[in-house]
Structures are given as structure tokens and as C-alpha cells.
Design an enzyme around this catalytic site. Structure first.
Site, PDB file in Angstrom:
ATOM      1  N   CYS A 123       0.822  -1.208   0.000  1.00 29.50           N
ATOM      2  CA  CYS A 123       0.000   0.000   0.000  1.00 29.50           C
ATOM      3  C   CYS A 123       0.858   1.262   0.000  1.00 29.50           C
ATOM      4  O   CYS A 123       0.383   2.337  -0.372  1.00 29.50           O
ATOM      5  CB  CYS A 123      -0.939   0.004   1.199  1.00 29.50           C
ATOM      6  N   ASN A 124       2.125   1.151   0.400  1.00 24.50           N
ATOM      7  CA  ASN A 124       2.984   2.335   0.494  1.00 24.50           C
ATOM      8  C   ASN A 124       4.083   2.390  -0.544  1.00 24.50           C
ATOM      9  O   ASN A 124       4.790   3.392  -0.626  1.00 24.50           O
ATOM     10  CB  ASN A 124       3.626   2.411   1.884  1.00 24.50           C
ATOM     11  N   GLN A 189       5.203  -5.275   9.255  1.00 23.93           N
ATOM     12  CA  GLN A 189       4.513  -5.876   8.121  1.00 23.93           C
ATOM     13  C   GLN A 189       5.382  -5.893   6.866  1.00 23.93           C
ATOM     14  O   GLN A 189       5.336  -6.840   6.085  1.00 23.93           O
ATOM     15  CB  GLN A 189       3.208  -5.130   7.846  1.00 23.93           C
ATOM     16  N   ALA A 269     -12.740  -7.352   5.813  1.00 23.04           N
ATOM     17  CA  ALA A 269     -12.510  -8.213   6.977  1.00 23.04           C
ATOM     18  C   ALA A 269     -11.190  -8.960   6.877  1.00 23.04           C
ATOM     19  O   ALA A 269     -11.063 -10.082   7.352  1.00 23.04           O
ATOM     20  CB  ALA A 269     -13.668  -9.216   7.129  1.00 23.04           C
ATOM     21  N   GLY A 270     -10.196  -8.312   6.282  1.00 26.99           N
ATOM     22  CA  GLY A 270      -8.888  -8.941   6.134  1.00 26.99           C
ATOM     23  C   GLY A 270      -7.958  -8.640   7.291  1.00 26.99           C
ATOM     24  O   GLY A 270      -8.390  -8.288   8.397  1.00 26.99           O
ATOM     25  N   MET A 272      -5.882  -6.140   7.737  1.00 22.81           N
ATOM     26  CA  MET A 272      -5.907  -4.755   8.191  1.00 22.81           C
ATOM     27  C   MET A 272      -7.072  -4.520   9.149  1.00 22.81           C
ATOM     28  O   MET A 272      -6.954  -3.780  10.130  1.00 22.81           O
ATOM     29  CB  MET A 272      -6.000  -3.809   7.000  1.00 22.81           C
TER      30      MET A 272
END
Length: 516
Positions: A123-124, A189, A269-270, A272
Site C-alpha cells: 500500500c505504500n 509488516q 474483513a482482512g 488490516m
């Protein structure tokens, strides 16, 4: 940096020339959202394929060919963009699901300019680590791939890309694995993501090769050392906890409501979401609604958090849940917007009571246009920077210790990488010695032709000659392999070349140096 900038500019120019009068991506893109839905077929490359979209390409190299190439001067490089260099609008155009990392790596290697490649997409950040003998042509190939995939013009890419080579690329990956390049310094992570990058690179359809797989493995080891030998991860926060802190900090301002009284919901609902609930629970969370496409994962979360009243809803009930919530976190893998201005208006939520949307997904789940909706405060991962600034300041001492550990691992890889340069010298030494052995053995055999030696006796003479040569070479080659420092290795190589006159052919003439 001047050299790297010049190299990047040259590579981009090559990419431009190869694709037309002015470089424009061959993949037309009607919208960013359409592009992110590209299926696996758009990335898959078959090893024996010779033509793709009408363009001639070289067949993908076998693992054995990549291993052989590793000893012939491959250098490591890294090109990509991260939260430090590029906005989320650009990052999401290059985001690739983990299941497609290997397919993307194969496509990057398809032209033959890149020998080894591995993709890391989070995501980053979106980064391509690759190894190639020619930095300029390889960079051009990678840049063209990025432009084609994103649909961005080269001018836009240049503003966001970074490119590193050699020791700089190695050091960057070490810092990434150690959590020093993360938005949240010390978060764990990213280490698991680098580990997955390494594991995918060595799979049957991976494109890691000898050099890149070794680098990624070293990076994982470096990250583990940082987490086990320093306190940098103690009390650290993740993207999820930063999102909770952001919403807690701005709740009174945006909602005119204390965070403890806000009604909360999560879409997705993962992993994260699990982390979100963990951090919310630590702040006294008692109730939350989860909206998901299926019931399986939300029910697992209900079992994991028995002290939290978790209400489970399917996506059909999304707008009902959003309508009665004060803060909505979005953390799904959807490549389309789950919430945008039009959908808020269609469901009667525009200009209503205050609503906070916190999007921690890439690609984004919340449209940028939501920020224009009255009484709606929308935030994404880029807005977390201010929240984590204090986190970085508190960790300066631990960062120094972590940096020292990472330097050790980076030096270890560089020394190993330099040791590959000894392979051609060792091969030359063996070839030269064997050539002399065969010449002298041939003379000896002719002289012994009248001795009526049996085949078995001649084989014994052959083995004797090999044994003498091997024993004589054992010392120099063992010394060459054991030399640890890069400077020592280079000195030893020069000494062996001079001592055994390896640059001369059998007739005493100098050999033409290999051009790489």
C-alpha cells in the site's frame, strides 16, 4: 546522485525512442480504475513466447542461464516509487496483487535486457528489484513497462520515480526490510512482505536468479536482526494503529464528538481489519460493525475478539451501516471505489450529519471527490504522515543501532557479489593449467608409445597428471575464495592474473579483454 539522475534520464530517453517519436504508453487507459482491473492474462508471459502484441521479444531465460549470467558481471538495481516520493493517485496505478508479482517479473525480463527481476507492491510502495549487465538498456526496459502498465506519460513518471544502482540499491532494500524506510518506522509488516517477495522470486515461475534471490534473502535476514537485536519495533505503530490515532485525534474537530462516543464501522474483513480492531480494543472499543462480501472472515473475527460486540453485515447493507456510523474505515482489496461522491448522494448521505471516512487501502476504496461533500471528512494513507512524525522522532537512537546492523548485512552481500568476479579467474586458471597438462601429457604419451603400456596404465598416468595439477591449484583457489574484503579480493585477482599470466594466450600473446 548526478550519475543516477543522468542514467535515469538516458534510460527514459531510450524508452521514448523505442516506442515512437514521443514516448506514449502502448496501453491506452480510459480511466485509472479500469487499468487496475487488468487480469492476470495481461501480465502472463510464456517462457517460449517470441512475439507479444506484435513486438518481437526474446524467450525468457532458464534458471540455469540466469545462474551462469550471475558470474558475468550482473549489477543490482532498484526502480520504483513509494509514499515518500509519489502520491497515492500514482501508486495505485502501478499496484499489483501479490498473486501476480511473478507474472509481472516475467514480463519485465521478457525483452532480455533484464536478467533477473522481482516485484514488491504494497500500500505504500511499488518497487522493482532487478539485475542486469547493462544499466542503461535495463532501465529503459523497466521504465517502459511502468509507463505501459500505469498509462502515465514519461514526464509524469519522472516526477515520481526513484532509481538506485549497485550499493545504493542494496542499501535501500536493507532499509526497507529493516522498517527504516516505512511510513511507520519499525513496523513489521514490510518484513513479511519482503520475505514473500523473496519466496516468490525463487519459485518455479519466479525470475529471481542467483544474485537477486541472494540479495532478497540477505535483506530478510537483516530485517530479522533489526527486530530481534534492537528495540525499534517495541511500541511501534502500524498503518492500522495510525489510522485509529488519526481518527481519535480529529474526531472532536470533524464530528464534534468525542472518539469514545463515535459509532464505528469497517468495510472489509482482512488482516488490516483485524489490526484495526486490535488497536480499537486497546482503546476500550466495545462495539463495531463489519461489512464484508461474505460471512466467513467476519465470523472468525467475532471468535478472535469475544469481548467486542461485532455486528456482521453483507455488502447489500453497506449504506445502511454507513448511514448510522460516525467513523467508517475502509480496508478492502477492491480495485473500484466502494464509496464516492455520487454514491453518497444517491444514498442520501451528502450534506447530512458529520461523517468521517478513513481509507487505508491501496488502490483506494474512497474516492477523492468525497472531500468535496459537505460534512464529510475523508482521509487516506497519505494523511497519516503527520500522525507518525512524532513516532520517528522518538526512535532516533534505535534507528542508529538498526542502521549499523543493516550496514553489516549490506557489506556481507556486496562482498559475496564481488566474489562472483573470481569465477572467471578461477575458470581461466583451471583452463590454463589443464591446457599445459594436456600438452605435456601428449608429449609424454608419444615418448611412452614404445613401452607398450596398457590402457589401464595410461589412465593411471592421466589421473596422476590431473592430481598434480589439482593439488597445485588448490592453494591459490582456496586463498581466492577465502579473501573476505572487496579490496583484498581485487588484489588477489590481480596477483593471480600476473602470476599465471592469465591475460596471455598459449602463444604468449595478450588476450583481448571481455567486453561487458
Amino acid at each position: 546522485m548526478k550519475f543516477q539522475s543522468a542514467l535515469l534520464a538516458a534510460a527514459l530517453a531510450v524508452a521514448s525512442m523505442e516506442s515512437g517519436q514521443s514516448f506514449t504508453p502502448s496501453l491506452s487507459l480510459k480511466s485509472t480504475r479500469q487499468h487496475t482491473t487488468l487480469g492476470k492474462s495481461s501480465l502472463n508471459m510464456v517462457a517460449t513466447t517470441e512475439v507479444v502484441n506484435g513486438d518481437s521479444i526474446r524467450p525468457r531465460r532458464t534458471r540455469e542461464e540466469r545462474l551462469e549470467a550471475a558470474s558475468k558481471g550482473l549489477q543490482v538495481h532498484c526502480v520504483g516509487l513509494s509514499i515518500h516520493h509519489a502520491e497515492v493517485e500514482v501508486r495505485e496505478k502501478l499496484a499489483i496483487p501479490e498473486a501476480m508479482w511473478n507474472a509481472a517479473s516475467m514480463e519485465i525480463c521478457a525483452s532480455g535486457d533484464v536478467t533477473e527481476a522481482a516485484v514488491l507492491s504494497t500500500c505504500n510502495r511499488f518497487e522493482v528489484y532487478y539485475a542486469a549487465p547493462n544499466a542503461r538498456t535495463a532501465m529503459a526496459a523497466v521504465t517502459k513497462y511502468l509507463a505501459d502498465r500505469s498509462g502515465l506519460p514519461v514526464s509524469a513518471l519522472r516526477k515520481n520515480l526513484f532509481m538506485l544502482s549497485g550499493d545504493d540499491a542494496v542499501w535501500h532494500l536493507m532499509r526497507v526490510a529493516g522498517g527504516l524506510d516505512s511510513l511507520i518506522v519499525g513496523e513489521g509488516q514490510i518484513l513479511s512482505q519482503v520475505r514473500q517477495c523473496h519466496l516468490h522470486s525463487i519459485e518455479e515461475d519466479g525470475s529471481g536468479g542467483k544474485v537477486l534471490s541472494r540479495l532478497l534473502n540477505n535483506a530478510v535476514a537483516a530485517g530479522k536482526r533489526v527486530r530481534s537485536e534492537t528495540a525499534i519495533s517495541k511500541g511501534s505503530v502500524s498503518i492500522s494503529s495510525a489510522a485509529v490515532e488519526l481518527s481519535e485525534m480529529l474526531s472532536q474537530k470533524d464530528l464534534n464528538l468525542p472518539f469514545s462516543e463515535a459509532r464505528l464501522a469497517v468495510v472489509g474483513a482482512g488482516k488490516m481489519t483485524r489490526l484495526l480492531i486490535t488497536h480499537l480494543a486497546s482503546r476500550g472499543l466495545e462495539k463495531i460493525a463489519i461489512v464484508n462480501r461474505s460471512l466467513g472472515r467476519p465470523q472468525e473475527l467475532q471468535e478472535q475478539f469475544p469481548d467486542v460486540d461485532i455486528e456482521v453485515k453483507l455488502m447489500d447493507d453497506l449504506w445502511d451501516v454507513v448511514g448510522r456510523s460516525d467513523i467508517v474505515y475502509t480496508a478492502t482489496s477492491s480495485v473500484d471505489y466502494v464509496i464516492d461522491e455520487q454514491k453518497l448522494e444517491e444514498n442520501g448521505l451528502a450534506a447530512g450529519r458529520p461523517l468521517m471516512l478513513v481509507d487505508i487501502s491501496v488502490p483506494r476504496n474512497v474516492g477523492e471527490d468525497c472531500k468535496k461533500v459537505q460534512n464529510v471528512a475523508a482521509y487516506n494513507v497519505d494523511d497519516l504522515k503527520a500522525v507518525v512524525a512524532k513516532n520517528t522522532a522518538m526512535r532516533q537512537r534505535e534507528m542508529v543501532e538498526a542502521t549499523n546492523l543493516l550496514k553489516e548485512e549490506a557489506t556481507s552481500f556486496s562482498a559475496w557479489r564481488e566474489s562472483l568476479s573470481a569465477i572467471p579467474t578461477i575458470n581461466q586458471l583451471q583452463e590454463r593449467a589443464n591446457q599445459f597438462r594436456e600438452e605435456e601429457l601428449d608429449k609424454c604419451t608419444r615418448k611412452l608409445s614404445n613401452a607398450n603400456l596398457s590402457e589401464r596404465e595410461l589412465e593411471a598416468v592421466e589421473r596422476l597428471s590431473r592430481g598434480i595439477v589439482n593439488k597445485l591449484l588448490h592453494g591459490p583457489m582456496a586463498h581466492l575464495r577465502k579473501t573476505e574484503t572487496i579490496e583484498g579480493k581485487q588484489t588477489t585477482l590481480k596477483e593471480l592474473n600476473a602470476m599465471f599470466r592469465l591475460e596471455e594466450d598459449a602463444n604468449g600473446r595478450g588476450r583481448r579483454p571481455n567486453r561487458r
